[in-house]
Design an enzyme around this catalytic site. Structure first.
Site, mmCIF file in Angstrom:
data_model
loop_
_atom_site.group_PDB
_atom_site.id
_atom_site.type_symbol
_atom_site.label_atom_id
_atom_site.label_comp_id
_atom_site.label_asym_id
_atom_site.label_seq_id
_atom_site.Cartn_x
_atom_site.Cartn_y
_atom_site.Cartn_z
ATOM 1 N N ARG A 5 -3.094 -9.911 5.641
ATOM 2 C CA ARG A 5 -3.540 -10.062 4.248
ATOM 3 C C ARG A 5 -2.424 -9.555 3.341
ATOM 4 O O ARG A 5 -2.063 -8.376 3.405
ATOM 5 C CB ARG A 5 -4.832 -9.270 4.048
ATOM 6 C CG ARG A 5 -5.446 -9.375 2.658
ATOM 7 C CD ARG A 5 -6.754 -8.589 2.616
ATOM 8 N NE ARG A 5 -7.398 -8.688 1.312
ATOM 9 C CZ ARG A 5 -7.165 -7.874 0.287
ATOM 10 N NH1 ARG A 5 -6.276 -6.882 0.425
ATOM 11 N NH2 ARG A 5 -7.796 -8.021 -0.856
ATOM 12 N N LYS A 29 0.822 -1.211 0.000
ATOM 13 C CA LYS A 29 0.000 0.000 0.000
ATOM 14 C C LYS A 29 0.856 1.261 0.000
ATOM 15 O O LYS A 29 2.063 1.232 0.220
ATOM 16 C CB LYS A 29 -0.974 -0.028 1.183
ATOM 17 C CG LYS A 29 -2.078 -1.066 0.987
ATOM 18 C CD LYS A 29 -3.158 -0.982 2.032
ATOM 19 C CE LYS A 29 -4.291 -1.952 1.698
ATOM 20 N NZ LYS A 29 -5.349 -1.954 2.724
#
Length: 280
Positions: A259, A225
């Site tokens: 995740r 991210k």
């Protein structure tokens, strides 16, 4: 003390043993992280089989990109993308999670054999609670400020950790009041979903507070991210080390599920990490 057990459809997990690795399988042509690498069914199956070889615990299938600014996908198109993959993978031997906020997709996925629903919208859509109530699938309740179309425009909080905890508490209470047992529920602070880098760092440091306040296991998704890019100064294709570091930091703070895109590297890093802290 957070609960250390998760009911996940056909599978049950003792989260006290070790943190779980959830592998990301994007069935989209416009994923921010893999450029649609698994969009075709044969490549999706190949990717999932490799994750199993690499030690994945849960595979999270997504048919709609949720990157900042991404448009919503019609229900019919999302179903067209994910349903063949669910049918192809349901005997793979690991739980299948479906990353969706659409009740219609939730219902069809559960009927097809999905074991978990991962909802970035926190099961707020009309009909979402009804879609999952009578099943035994695991549920991940995530916090998001705004929508994928506008969430990164100008996120503002007075106290991001307290506000995220408050939101998650309200959504979990709604699920429980609607007939969902808490053993099916995990919580996700939603890194990158309507947060600045400072907000994300505060939430990473606040994972233990979330678990203590809500008594539920935290699922953390930091892989590749923008916060990893901001902290490391690296472009998307060079965020492996930073992403693994983020997973380890989340687990150190108490996260029970991470995740990730890079399953093999994360599994290995967690084995060494767990060995180093055992009995300490």
């Amino acid at each position: 003390m957070s609960r250390q057990y998760l009911q996940c459809g056909r599978f049950d997990f003792d989260l006290a043993k070790r943190p779980l690795v959830m592998g990301i399988l994007n069935i989209t042509p416009d994923s921010f992280s893999d450029g649609g690498r698994h969009h075709a069914l044969e490549f999706a199956v190949e990717g999932a089989e490799q994750m199993v070889k690499d030690g994945v615990d849960i595979i999270d299938i997504g048919g709609e990109s949720t990157r900042p600014g991404s448009p919503s996908v019609p229900v019919e198109e999302e179903l067209r993308r994910v349903m063949p993959v669910i049918y192809a993978l349901r005997e793979l031997g690991v739980p299948l999670s479906i990353d969706t906020c659409k009740p219609e997709v939730m219902r069809e996925a559960i009927l097809a054999g999905a074991d978990m629903i991962n909802d970035i919208n926190g099961f707020r859509a009309p009909g979402a609670l009804e879609a999952v109530r009578r099943s035994d699938v695991g549920l991940c309740v995530m916090h998001m400020q705004g929508t994928p179309q506008d969430m990164q425009a100008q996120p503002v909080y007075d106290d991001v950790v307290a506000e995220v905890i408050g939101f998650l508490r309200e959504r979990v209470d709604a699920l429980v009041a609607g007939g969902v047992v808490r053993e099916r529920v995990t919580i996700d602070p939603g890194f990158g979903f309507g947060k600045t880098v400072a907000h994300n760092v505060a939430l990473l440091r606040g994972i233990s507070d979330m678990q203590r306040e809500l008594g539920l296991p935290v699922l953390a998704g930091l892989s590749r991210k923008s916060m990893v890019g901001a902290l490391t100064g690296k472009p998307l294709e060079q965020r492996l080390a930073g992403s693994v570091g983020g997973a380890l930091a989340a687990v150190a703070q108490g996260a029970r599920i991470v995740r990730v895109h890079d399953v093999a590297e994360t599994v290995d890093a967690l084995k060494v990490f767990q060995a180093g802290i055992k009995n300490n």
